[in-house]
Design an enzyme around this catalytic site. Structure first.
Site, PDB file in Angstrom:
ATOM      1  N   HIS A  31      57.704  25.216  59.282  1.00 43.78           N
ATOM      2  CA  HIS A  31      57.533  25.826  60.666  1.00 43.78           C
ATOM      3  C   HIS A  31      57.985  27.029  61.108  1.00 43.78           C
ATOM      4  CE1 HIS A  31      55.295  23.187  63.864  1.00 43.78           C
ATOM      5  NE2 HIS A  31      55.602  23.949  64.533  1.00 43.78           N
ATOM      6  N   GLY A  64      58.617  33.778  57.586  1.00 46.20           N
ATOM      7  CA  GLY A  64      59.302  34.849  57.223  1.00 46.20           C
ATOM      8  C   GLY A  64      58.894  35.918  56.386  1.00 46.20           C
TER       9      GLY A  64
END
Ligand SMILES: Cc1cc2nc3c(=O)[nH]c(=O)nc-3n(C[C@H](O)[C@H](O)[C@H](O)COP(=O)(O)O)c2cc1C
Ligand SMILES: *[C@@H]1O[C@H](CO)[C@@H](O)[C@H](O)[C@H]1NC(C)=O
Ligand SMILES: *[C@@H]1O[C@H](CO)[C@@H](O)[C@H](O)[C@H]1NC(C)=O
Ligand SMILES: *[C@@H]1O[C@H](CO)[C@@H](O)[C@H](O)[C@H]1NC(C)=O
Ligand SMILES: *[C@@H]1O[C@H](CO)[C@@H](O)[C@H](O)[C@H]1NC(C)=O
Ligand SMILES: *[C@@H]1O[C@H](CO)[C@@H](O)[C@H](O)[C@H]1NC(C)=O
Ligand SMILES: *[C@@H]1O[C@H](CO)[C@@H](O)[C@H](O)[C@H]1NC(C)=O
Length: 386
Positions: free
Chosen positions: A274, A310
């Site tokens: 998440h 990321g």
């Protein structure tokens, strides 16, 4: 004396590698003095995905920016998601024909064709970036011919989002949902989603509790989903029974649960923590993919595997694909890009395609679908290989 020398060295080594939430790309030197807070940096001056974060931090007010930016608790998972890619070096091969890399980009997800192996992850409250909210994300995805997964907690109504589809309304969307176990409500929601024309349901399963979000709590912009949620494999079977659409499970974080998903006939799993917003110290999707690759690599053939968290550069995508991930999601960068509406989102898509193609070329990969784990040195932190 020796010990203190060691400690001094260690502290220098740590100081030399501080965490950079925004990498130093030079944008601050170039635009810092001319782009006033609250105003938009010229889109043409942005050169990489991290630049969109810089621009959004300048443009959005603090509470809205904080909602997008925040991670859970000490934000160690948020940080790890960004840093983990640098713990594994690439193994570039040379003297290879890479000239047709672009034509290898088309990728299918659940049988639908997209122009690249990356997509826009579901993120709530697109309206914080732009009055058009999610419409910028749908249209940007259409321009780039990639998949967009609208969030259930979008700022715009689901009708408006699906009405904005491009490609003669044929644009493919996978609809994200949070379910709370209530079967009647779920049935109604599924019927709605089918009627709007979504091609899959992305069921988020990593948030049965509230996310501990200190940065966000300061401005009361925490998770929209704070109640305990009942989700079990039995319920999954009942949900799957209520729709003809395939269900993607978003938030698988261990090889055990990946196996369980396969056993339950799940068509696609989505490795995700998440974006580090839910459980601090949860693993990045690269670490999850590595765990699956080491312990049960057949899973990558048994079900489609997506991953996010990321991802900011083409090379990040390559590392996930190398393990067998089929397509990679990107969240915050597209949310930040949406301060420019569809134009910004489309530009972020083009930037990422360009990076992916050229990083693959420099890695010696001539066909994106033929990349394998041999293109990365996994030994650096991989206990299974050392
Ligand atoms: C502002 C924001 C809102 C989000 N809302 C949702 C959501 O409604 N549903 C969901 O499944 N994931 C949500 N996520 C998580 C994203 O789908 C995705 O997993 C995450 O952003 C990936 O990490 P990245 O932002 O580093 O790319 C949200 C993330 C952000 C940043
Ligand atoms: C914008 O705001 C930041 C933080 O409040 C401040 O440091 C910076 O000087 C401001 N920049 C401009 C151009 O006003
Ligand atoms: C997907 O698109 C590519 C090129 O855009 C095309 O070559 C391929 O046949 C398409 N595949 C499917 C399944 O539609
Ligand atoms: C910040 O911006 C958002 C989105 O435009 C708006 O909804 C909100 O009211 C603003 N908050 C403040 C404190 O200005
Ligand atoms: C758009 O339509 C084309 C041709 O019908 C198709 O190949 C492509 O996958 C569609 N793109 C999206 C994002 O739906
Ligand atoms: C669900 O719907 C059924 C039939 O429509 C009804 O009998 C039942 O009471 C409903 N259950 C709940 C919890 O609302
Ligand atoms: C699925 O639906 C069928 C028919 O409505 C029913 O017989 C079956 O028990 C259901 N299975 C589950 C797991 O709910």
């Amino acid at each position: 004396m020796r010990l203190s020398a060691v400690l001094a060295f260690a502290s220098v080594a740590l100081a030399a590698r501080p965490f950079l939430d925004e990498p130093d790309t030079g944008i601050d030197e170039q635009l810092g003095s001319t782009v006033a807070n609250g105003s938009l940096a010229p889109l043409k001056s942005l050169v990489g995905l991290p630049d969109f974060q810089w621009a959004a931090r300048r443009y959005m007010n603090t509470s809205a920016y904080t909602y997008y930016r925040n991670g859970a608790a000490g934000e160690w998972s948020y940080r790890n998601n960004l840093e983990v890619f640098q713990r594994f070096r690439l193994r570039p091969r040379v003297m290879r024909d890479i000239t047709k890399i672009d034509s290898s980009f088309p990728t299918t997800m659940l049988g639908y064709n997209f122009s690249a192996p990356f997509f826009i992850s579901p993120c709530a409250r697109g309206g914080y970036a732009h009055p058009d909210g999610e419409l910028g994300l749908v249209k940007g995805a259409a321009q780039g011919n990639i998949l967009y997964m609208p969030s259930l907690y979008s700022s715009k109504k689901i009708d408006e989002i699906y009405a904005a589809r491009g490609n003669n309304s044929q644009q493919i969307l996978f609809q994200q949902v949070y379910l709370d176990g209530g079967l009647n409500d779920t049935q109604k929601l599924f019927r709605d989603i089918e009627a709007k024309g979504a091609k899959a349901i992305v069921m988020t399963i990593d948030s049965p509790g509230d996310g501990i979000r200190h940065r966000a709590a300061r401005y009361s912009v925490g998770s929209a989903n704070t109640d305990y949620t009942l989700l079990t494999w039995d319920l999954y079977q009942q949900f799957a029974n209520m729709t003809s659409l395939p269900i993607v499970l978003k938030g698988i974080q261990t090889v055990e649960d990946a196996r369980e998903a396969v056993k339950n006939g799940v068509k696609a799993i989505f490795l995700s923590n998440h974006g580090g917003r839910q459980l601090d110290s949860s693993p990045s999707s690269l670490e999850i993919a590595l765990e699956i690759y080491n312990e049960a690599p057949e899973i990558f053939q048994q079900t489609e595997v997506y991953a996010d968290g990321g991802v900011r550069y083409g090379a990040d995508i390559l590392k996930l694909l190398a393990l067998g991930v089929r397509a990679v999601g990107v969240g915050r960068p597209f949310m930040y890009a949406n301060i420019y509406g569809a134009e910004g989102v489309a530009k972020a898509v083009s930037i990422l395609k360009y990076e992916l193609a050229n990083d693959a070329a420099n890695l010696g990969v001539g066909d994106i679908h033929k990349i394998g784990p041999e293109y990365v040195n996994w030994k650096s932190t991989n206990a299974w290989f050392s």
